[in-house]
Design an enzyme around this catalytic site. Structure first.
Site, PDB file in Angstrom:
ATOM      1  N   THR A   7     -10.988  16.756   0.978  1.00 43.63           N
ATOM      2  CA  THR A   7     -11.486  17.180  -0.224  1.00 43.63           C
ATOM      3  C   THR A   7     -12.658  17.818  -0.522  1.00 43.63           C
ATOM      4  O   THR A   7     -13.543  17.135   0.165  1.00 43.63           O
ATOM      5  CB  THR A   7     -10.597  16.157  -1.178  1.00 43.63           C
ATOM      6  OG1 THR A   7     -11.506  15.133  -1.318  1.00 43.63           O
ATOM      7  CG2 THR A   7      -9.300  15.926  -1.225  1.00 43.63           C
TER       8      THR A   7
ATOM      9  N   GLY B  23     -14.907  17.238  -3.027  1.00 42.48           N
ATOM     10  CA  GLY B  23     -16.068  16.164  -3.352  1.00 42.48           C
ATOM     11  C   GLY B  23     -16.097  15.305  -2.152  1.00 42.48           C
ATOM     12  O   GLY B  23     -17.299  15.001  -1.768  1.00 42.48           O
ATOM     13  N   CYS B  24     -15.259  14.893  -1.459  1.00 38.09           N
ATOM     14  CA  CYS B  24     -15.225  13.872  -0.117  1.00 38.09           C
ATOM     15  C   CYS B  24     -16.080  14.596   0.929  1.00 38.09           C
ATOM     16  O   CYS B  24     -16.908  14.024   1.381  1.00 38.09           O
ATOM     17  CB  CYS B  24     -14.113  13.441   0.283  1.00 38.09           C
ATOM     18  SG  CYS B  24     -13.235  12.573  -1.074  1.00 38.09           S
ATOM     19  N   THR B  25     -15.794  15.875   0.969  1.00 43.36           N
ATOM     20  CA  THR B  25     -16.262  16.834   2.239  1.00 43.36           C
ATOM     21  C   THR B  25     -18.104  16.642   1.774  1.00 43.36           C
ATOM     22  O   THR B  25     -18.818  16.643   2.779  1.00 43.36           O
ATOM     23  CB  THR B  25     -15.899  18.076   2.415  1.00 43.36           C
ATOM     24  OG1 THR B  25     -14.588  17.970   2.639  1.00 43.36           O
ATOM     25  CG2 THR B  25     -16.532  18.861   3.360  1.00 43.36           C
TER      26      THR B  25
ATOM     27  N   GLY C  38     -19.608  13.374   2.384  1.00 43.49           N
ATOM     28  CA  GLY C  38     -19.946  13.037   3.746  1.00 43.49           C
ATOM     29  C   GLY C  38     -20.802  14.079   4.434  1.00 43.49           C
ATOM     30  O   GLY C  38     -21.579  13.675   5.311  1.00 43.49           O
TER      31      GLY C  38
END
Length: 179
Positions: free
Chosen positions: A68, A70-72, A75
């Site tokens: 997703t 935000g998670c990308t 990370g």
């Protein structure tokens, strides 16, 4: 009628007790870091208790869903600062409720040099006390949080981790820690 009230009251109390136990408090600075075993993006098992001993610091960060936006961003923030983080002795582990295949795909697509942990049973999430949110028809997601560990203890906790600032926030903490 008299038997229904006590039964309803007992059911309500049972529900409230179970709900209270299901939502553990997140770990705080000074708490011991959990020595929990997890499955990596490669499908192997890792004991985080042993991992804490291998580097000066360990960052365990939690994110809702692999792939997703935000998670990308979160990370990639850590990926882009990874060289500096490792120079300062930080091992990085990302955790979500995704399975091994999703974690492996996410790691490969984004070229993450660190390990992602698949936690569909939420063992790591529960051990750190990270809240889980349930979204109807989609599933359960861990809250975005991060914990920095040194000498087996939590030295920094970020309960509202910012997606593109995660690495900068960690590096600020490292700069302030002169011990």
């Amino acid at each position: 009628m008299k038997t229904r009230l006590p039964l309803a009251l007992m059911s309500l109390l049972t529900f409230l007790f179970a709900s209270a136990r299901a939502h553990a408090e997140p770990l705080k600075v000074g708490d011991p870091a959990p020595a929990v075993t997890a499955t990596t993006d490669a499908g192997t098992r890792i004991d985080l208790g042993d991992a804490y001993k291998k580097q000066r610091y360990t960052l365990v960060y939690f994110y809702p869903r692999a792939g997703t936006s935000g998670c990308t961003a979160q990370g990639c923030s850590l990926r882009d600062a990874y060289e500096e983080l490792t120079r300062q002795g930080v091992a990085v582990f990302g955790v979500s409720t995704d399975d091994v295949a999703a974690q492996a795909k996410f790691k490969a697509e984004e070229h993450f040099p660190f390990t992602l942990l698949a936690d569909p049973d939420r063992a790591v999430i529960k051990a750190f006390g990270v809240p889980v949110r349930s979204v109807p028809a989609i599933g359960e997601f861990a809250a975005r949080q991060a914990f920095l560990i040194k000498d087996g203890k939590i030295v920094w906790a970020d309960y509202k981790a910012k997606t593109d600032q995660q690495a900068a926030d960690v590096l600020k903490v490292l700069a302030a820690d002169k011990s």
